[in-house]
Enzyme design. Structure first.
Site, PDB file in Angstrom:
ATOM      1  N   HIS A 124       0.463  -1.637  -0.261  1.00  0.00           N
ATOM      2  CA  HIS A 124      -0.254   0.168  -0.056  1.00  0.00           C
ATOM      3  C   HIS A 124       1.197   1.359   0.210  1.00  0.00           C
ATOM      4  CE1 HIS A 124      -3.417   2.619   0.973  1.00  0.00           C
ATOM      5  NE2 HIS A 124      -2.302   3.343   1.935  1.00  0.00           N
ATOM      6  N   GLU A 125       1.887   1.022   0.886  1.00  0.00           N
ATOM      7  CA  GLU A 125       2.822   2.817   0.678  1.00  0.00           C
ATOM      8  C   GLU A 125       3.678   2.202  -0.318  1.00  0.00           C
ATOM      9  OE1 GLU A 125       1.589   4.560   3.104  1.00  0.00           O
ATOM     10  OE2 GLU A 125       1.128   3.637   4.957  1.00  0.00           O
ATOM     11  N   HIS A 128       1.772   4.243  -2.669  1.00  0.00           N
ATOM     12  CA  HIS A 128       1.423   6.277  -2.910  1.00  0.00           C
ATOM     13  C   HIS A 128       3.077   6.449  -3.435  1.00  0.00           C
ATOM     14  CE1 HIS A 128      -1.783   6.462  -0.029  1.00  0.00           C
ATOM     15  NE2 HIS A 128      -1.410   5.573   1.234  1.00  0.00           N
ATOM     16  N   ASP A 134      -5.271   7.251  -1.520  1.00  0.00           N
ATOM     17  CA  ASP A 134      -5.784   6.701  -0.522  1.00  0.00           C
ATOM     18  C   ASP A 134      -6.566   6.617  -1.347  1.00  0.00           C
ATOM     19  OD1 ASP A 134      -4.332   8.135   2.781  1.00  0.00           O
ATOM     20  OD2 ASP A 134      -4.265   5.595   1.676  1.00  0.00           O
TER      21      ASP A 134
END
Length: 190
Positions: A124-125, A128, A134
């Site tokens: 997920h990170e 980014h 998000d």
């Protein structure tokens, strides 16, 4: 008459064979001369500061490599300045992109202590840093739904729309190596 026909046929075979006999054999190119990663923009990451989450970070990077073709995440060589730094801390996971493909990721122990999956957090990170925002609230099938999917969600894979967005973010940069501006360069809490 048969001798002339036989001689003519033999001469034709020899003429057709000379190119094969006189030159160097060259393999014909296969249909896939440049695999998907040949045109990918390579981003390096340094997970030496990720502490106990190092293997989760490596797995998160591998998931992105399996999922998209225009960008490839590789561990930085010793002494090499990495595009992405990954650190562990006691806070909440977050990413601080500086531009598309560059920035710092924090694998925060607060979320891990609450029961969130470390590979999902890492993937997920890294998303980014690859330009994804998000998308909360969201289902477990959306990697960028982050913590809104709950602690029972362990899916570390981007969905089709997320993969397509990253492919688009890096499509221009893959062939030229030129950085494409990030959609935003602000702290992104995980």
């Amino acid at each position: 008459m048969h001798v002339r026909t036989l001689t003519g046929g033999l001469a034709a075979v020899l003429v057709m064979s000379f190119p094969l006999l006189g030159g160097q054999a060259v393999a014909a190119p296969s249909g896939d001369t440049a695999g998907p990663s040949a045109a990918a923009r390579v981003l390096t990451y340094d997970a030496t500061g990720a502490a106990e989450f190092r293997s989760a970070v490596d797995r998160g990077a591998a998931i992105w490599n399996e999922s998209v073709d225009t960008v490839e995440l590789r561990p930085a060589a010793s002494g090499q300045r990495a595009d992405i730094r990954v650190l562990a801390d006691s806070g909440w996971p977050r990413a601080l992109p500086t531009s598309l493909g560059k920035g710092t990721v924090y694998i925060g122990r607060q979320a891990v202590n609450q029961g969130y999956n470390t590979v999902r957090i890492s993937s997920h990170e890294l998303g980014h840093i690859l330009g994804l925002p998000d998308r909360k609230p969201g289902p477990c099938s959306s990697l960028m739904s982050g913590s809104s999917a709950g602690t029972s969600c362990t899916n570390p894979y981007p969905n089709a729309a997320e993969r397509e967005e990253v492919e688009g973010n890096f499509a221009g940069a893959a062939s030229t190596g030129t950085p494409v501006p990030a959609p935003r360069a602000v702290p992104v809490p995980g």
